[in-house]
Design a protein around this motif. Structure first.
Motif, mmCIF file in Angstrom:
data_model
loop_
_atom_site.group_PDB
_atom_site.id
_atom_site.type_symbol
_atom_site.label_atom_id
_atom_site.label_comp_id
_atom_site.label_asym_id
_atom_site.label_seq_id
_atom_site.Cartn_x
_atom_site.Cartn_y
_atom_site.Cartn_z
ATOM 1 N N PHE A 1 0.849 -0.967 0.127
ATOM 2 C CA PHE A 1 0.145 -0.206 -0.096
ATOM 3 C C PHE A 1 0.485 1.470 0.214
ATOM 4 C CE2 PHE A 1 -0.061 1.870 4.633
ATOM 5 C CZ PHE A 1 0.911 0.645 4.963
ATOM 6 N N LYS A 2 2.135 1.071 0.095
ATOM 7 C CA LYS A 2 3.015 2.419 0.596
ATOM 8 C C LYS A 2 3.057 2.950 -0.785
ATOM 9 C CE LYS A 2 4.621 0.792 4.987
ATOM 10 N NZ LYS A 2 3.793 1.624 5.648
ATOM 11 N N ASP A 3 2.481 2.555 -1.729
ATOM 12 C CA ASP A 3 2.852 3.944 -2.875
ATOM 13 C C ASP A 3 1.606 4.682 -3.400
ATOM 14 O OD1 ASP A 3 4.731 1.235 -3.705
ATOM 15 O OD2 ASP A 3 4.146 0.556 -5.322
ATOM 16 N N VAL B 1 -7.319 -2.436 9.583
ATOM 17 C CA VAL B 1 -6.673 -2.591 8.960
ATOM 18 C C VAL B 1 -5.017 -2.904 9.993
ATOM 19 C CG1 VAL B 1 -6.727 0.407 9.766
ATOM 20 C CG2 VAL B 1 -5.194 -0.229 8.029
ATOM 21 N N PRO B 2 -4.361 -3.398 9.736
ATOM 22 C CA PRO B 2 -2.718 -2.999 10.837
ATOM 23 C C PRO B 2 -2.372 -2.098 11.236
ATOM 24 C CG PRO B 2 -2.273 -4.532 8.363
ATOM 25 C CD PRO B 2 -3.962 -3.422 8.504
ATOM 26 N N GLY B 3 -1.605 -2.461 12.389
ATOM 27 C CA GLY B 3 -1.332 -1.413 13.060
ATOM 28 C C GLY B 3 0.011 -1.059 13.467
ATOM 29 N N GLU C 1 6.417 -4.275 13.423
ATOM 30 C CA GLU C 1 6.950 -4.407 14.580
ATOM 31 C C GLU C 1 7.673 -2.905 15.146
ATOM 32 O OE1 GLU C 1 11.080 -6.650 14.209
ATOM 33 O OE2 GLU C 1 10.171 -8.188 16.074
ATOM 34 N N ILE C 2 6.755 -2.300 15.546
ATOM 35 C CA ILE C 2 7.538 -1.250 15.618
ATOM 36 C C ILE C 2 6.391 -0.751 17.456
ATOM 37 C CG2 ILE C 2 6.221 1.037 15.310
ATOM 38 C CD1 ILE C 2 6.040 0.031 12.269
ATOM 39 N N ASN C 3 7.505 -0.113 18.554
ATOM 40 C CA ASN C 3 6.698 0.079 19.738
ATOM 41 C C ASN C 3 6.721 1.618 19.882
ATOM 42 O OD1 ASN C 3 6.493 -2.326 20.927
ATOM 43 N ND2 ASN C 3 7.830 -2.090 22.168
ATOM 44 N N PRO D 1 2.714 -11.289 6.462
ATOM 45 C CA PRO D 1 1.420 -11.540 7.726
ATOM 46 C C PRO D 1 1.504 -10.415 8.461
ATOM 47 C CG PRO D 1 3.728 -12.929 8.095
ATOM 48 C CD PRO D 1 4.024 -11.546 6.515
ATOM 49 N N ALA D 2 2.251 -9.639 8.529
ATOM 50 C CA ALA D 2 1.012 -8.044 9.251
ATOM 51 C C ALA D 2 -0.237 -7.389 8.450
ATOM 52 C CB ALA D 2 2.434 -6.380 8.899
ATOM 53 N N SER D 3 -0.661 -7.626 7.490
ATOM 54 C CA SER D 3 -1.786 -8.043 6.197
ATOM 55 C C SER D 3 -2.914 -7.974 7.088
ATOM 56 C CB SER D 3 -1.976 -7.647 4.947
ATOM 57 O OG SER D 3 -0.882 -7.439 4.337
HETATM 58 N N1 F0G Z 1 1.086 -3.451 6.734
HETATM 59 C C1 F0G Z 1 2.353 -3.807 5.949
HETATM 60 C C2 F0G Z 1 2.278 -4.462 5.074
HETATM 61 C C3 F0G Z 1 3.237 -2.377 6.363
HETATM 62 O O1 F0G Z 1 4.463 -2.571 5.545
HETATM 63 C C4 F0G Z 1 3.202 -1.418 7.368
HETATM 64 C C5 F0G Z 1 4.370 -0.329 7.933
HETATM 65 C C6 F0G Z 1 1.602 -1.749 8.033
HETATM 66 C C7 F0G Z 1 1.385 -2.761 7.716
HETATM 67 C C8 F0G Z 1 1.738 -1.048 8.896
HETATM 68 O O2 F0G Z 1 0.858 0.170 8.629
HETATM 69 O O3 F0G Z 1 2.310 2.300 9.901
HETATM 70 O O4 F0G Z 1 0.670 2.853 8.836
HETATM 71 O O5 F0G Z 1 0.455 1.643 10.192
HETATM 72 N N2 F0G Z 1 5.324 -0.059 7.209
HETATM 73 C C9 F0G Z 1 6.458 0.836 7.926
HETATM 74 C C10 F0G Z 1 7.586 0.777 7.007
HETATM 75 C C11 F0G Z 1 6.561 1.081 9.291
HETATM 76 O O6 F0G Z 1 8.790 0.750 7.249
HETATM 77 O O7 F0G Z 1 7.364 0.370 5.849
HETATM 78 P P1 F0G Z 1 0.979 1.553 9.078
#
Ligand code: F0G
Length: 463
Positions: A123-125, A249-251, A333-335, A378-380
Motif C-alpha cells: 500500500f505504500k505506493d 487495518v493492521p497498525g 514490529e514497532i513500539n 503476515p502483517a496484512s
Molecule cells: N502492513 C504492512 C505490510 C506494512 O508494511 C506496514 C508498515 C503496516 C501494515 C503498518 O502500517 O505504519 O500505517 O500503521 N510498514 C512501515 C514500513 C512501517 O517501514 O514499511 P502503518
C-alpha cells in the motif's frame, strides 16, 4: 489571501499553519504533527463521488489511470504538471466468502482490499507518489526513510523509476525480510543498516534528515497520508459508493488509520458520504503500544488534549524493562508509533477499537486468506485475525459489512510462509523460536519417490 492548500497543526488549540513548502513536518509552534489542509470553499469539489467514474473512460491520461490521482480533487495540493505517478493504485476490493466463513461473517459481507497489487507490492505506493510529488515541488534531491521494508521498497522504486531523487533508506539489521531488502538493493537505494530496530532507525533518520536537509518520506510526512486516503476512496468506489460498517487495518506506525480517518472526516464534511464507518486497528501482541494505551489505559483524543503523560509513562516502562517490539509480522514490529495522536483522532471520529493478536493467530489467518485466493504478508493478515476476534467478541455482527485492508503481497516474505507450511524441522524452527509452536492450516508438501506409480498414488489419495 491565504493559500488554498497549506499545513496545519493537528492540535485544535494550537492550529498553527505553515507553508505547503515546509519540509520539517513538525508544527513550528508546538512541535506537534501536521495535516495537509485545504480551503475547500475555494476549490472545485465534485458534488457526488460518482463524478470520479468519468475518469475510468480516460485511462490514456496517466493522472486519471492512477488509483491515487484520479481522486486528485480530494487531495488538491499539487498542480497537475508537478504530479508523479508510476501507475500506483490499480488494486482490487474482492468479495471473500471463504474468508468470511472463517471469521464468522455472513456470505457477501467481507471484502478484502488487496494492496499487494501496487508497483512495489504494498500500500505504500499510494502515499509515496504523493510524497515524491511534494518532494519535487520543494526541489529536494535526496529522500530518506526508516523502514520495516515496505516504505523503503516503495521509495526505492519511485526514485529509480523517476530518476528525480536519490533514495536513502535506514533499516534495522536483521529486521527486514529478504523480499523487501532485495527491492531496495535492486532499485539502487543507498541502504544503511544500523544496529537496532525500526524505532532506533526512525529516530536516526529524523536526525540525519534535519542535519543534511534530506526529504523525509516516513508517515510523519503528512503528504504521504494524503495519498493513502485514496485507498479508502477506492474501497468506496468498489462498493458502489456505499459506506461499509467497518474498516479494519493492521497498525504499525499508525499512518494508515490516521489517513483513513482523515479521508472519512473530510468526505463527511464535504457532504459526499452520509456517515463514516467504524475503524478497527490491529496490533501484533508483541508490538501492542496502541492497544495498551487505547484499550487498557483509556488514552483518548479528547479534542486534542490527549494525556501525553500516559504515553510517556508507557514508553518509559518499555525502556526500563528493555522491552523491544517482537513479532513475526515484521512490518508492524514497532513500539513507538509516530502517528499516535492522529490515530487517536481517527478513532474518535470513527468510533474505533484496537485489538492485539498473537502471531500464531495472524499466521493462521494468513493461510486462510491465501487459501481463499489472495496472497498477503503476515502483517496484512492481522486485519483478518483481528476481525475474527471482534466477531467472537460480538463487537462485529455476522451481518455487518466489513473491509479488511491487505497491506502487502505474499511474496514480500516467502520465508515465513514456507516455514508455516513446512515439516522440515530446520525451517519450521524459525516459527517455534518466536513462540509459534503449532499452526492450524499448514499445506504440507508430500514427499514421494522419483517413481510414476508412487506419484499417481499420491495424487489419487490426496485429491
Ligand atoms: N502492513 C504492512 C505490510 C506494512 O508494511 C506496514 C508498515 C503496516 C501494515 C503498518 O502500517 O505504519 O500505517 O500503521 N510498514 C512501515 C514500513 C512501517 O517501514 O514499511 P502503518
Amino acid at each position: 489571501m491565504r493559500a488554498i492548500a497549506f499545513q496545519r497543526c493537528i492540535n485544535p488549540s494550537c492550529g498553527a499553519t505553515t507553508d505547503l513548502a515546509d519540509t520539517t513536518f513538525r508544527c513550528p509552534c508546538c512541535g506537534g504533527l501536521l495535516d495537509v489542509a485545504y480551503d475547500w470553499n475555494r476549490l472545485p469539489v465534485p458534488s457526488s463521488l460518482k463524478h470520479f467514474e468519468s475518469k475510468w473512460a480516460n485511462r490514456a491520461n496517466p493522472l486519471d489511470f492512477s488509483g491515487v490521482w484520479r481522486f486528485r480533487a480530494l487531495l488538491p495540493f499539487a498542480p497537475e504538471e508537478a504530479i508523479i505517478t508510476i501507475g500506483e493504485g490499480q488494486t482490487l476490493c474482492q468479495r471473500a466468502d471463504a474468508v468470511a466463513a472463517f471469521v464468522g461473517l455472513n456470505a457477501g459481507r467481507l471484502f478484502l482490499q488487496y494492496e499487494g497489487l501496487n508497483p512495489s507490492g504494498s500500500f505504500k505506493d499510494n502515499g509515496m507518489c504523493a510524497a515524491i510529488t511534494h518532494a519535487r515541488m520543494t526541489g529536494a534531491r535526496r529522500a530518506a526513510c526508516a523502514s520495516t521494508g515496505n516504505t523503503s521498497a516503495s521509495l526505492a522504486i519511485y526514485c529509480s523509476a523517476t530518476q528525480l531523487l536519490r533514495g536513502i533508506i535506514f533499516v534495522g539489521s536483521g529486521k527486514i525480510s529478504y523480499g523487501k531488502l532485495s527491492q531496495a538493493l535492486e532499485h539502487s537505494a543507498l541502504t544503511i543498516q544500523i544496529q537496532g530496530d525500526f524505532d532506533d532507525a526512525l529516530r536516526r533518520v529524523q536526525e540525519a534528515s534535519r542535519q543534511l536537509g534530506l526529504y523525509l518520506v516516513n508517515s510523519v510526512n503528512p503528504f504521504r497520508l494524503e495519498g493513502q486516503k485514496a485507498i479508502m476512496f477506492r474501497v468506496l468506489e468498489a462498493l458502489r459508493w456505499e459506506v461499509p460498517d467497518w474498516v479494519i487495518v493492521p497498525g504499525g506506525n499508525l499512518g494508515n488509520v490516521s489517513s483513513f480517518g482523515k479521508a472519512f472526516a473530510e468526505l463527511a464534511e464535504l457532504g459526499l458520504i452520509p456517515r463514516v464507518p467504524r475503524l478497527a486497528v490491529i496490533n501484533a501482541t508483541g508490538a501492542d503500544t496502541f492497544y495498551q494505551l487505547y484499550e487498557k489505559r483509556g488514552l483518548r483524543w479528547n479534542g486534542g488534549q490527549f494525556d501525553q503523560s500516559k504515553i510517556d509513562d508507557y514508553l518509559a516502562e518499555l525502556d526500563s524493562a528493555n522491552r523491544k517490539a517482537d513479532t513475526l509480522a515484521s512490518a508492524i514490529e514497532i513500539n513507538r508509533p509516530v502517528n499516535l495522536p492522529k490515530a487517536l483522532r481517527a478513532l474518535d471520529r470513527c468510533n474505533g477499537v484496537v485489538r492485539a493478536i498473537p502471531d500464531s493467530e495472524i499466521l493462521d489467518a494468513k493461510a486462510k486468506i491465501g487459501a481463499g485466493g489472495l496472497g498477503c504478508e503476515p502483517a496484512s493478515a492481522a486485519s483478518v485475525a483481528g476481525l475474527r476476534q471482534l466477531v467472537q467478541e460480538k463487537v462485529i455482527s455476522p451481518s455487518d459489512s466489513v473491509v479488511c485492508v491487505l497491506t502487502g503481497h505474499l511474496l514480500k516474505d516467502p520465508d515465513e510462509t514456507v516455514a508455516y507450511h513446512s515439516t522440515d524441522p530446520a525451517t519450521s524452527a524459525k516459527l517455534a523460536a518466536r513462540g509459534v509452536k503449532q499452526v492450524a492450516f499448514a499445506n504440507r508438501a508430500v514427499q514421494v519417490p522419483n517413481d510414476l506409480a508412487a506419484i499417481v498414488q499420491a495424487i489419487e489419495s490426496y485429491t
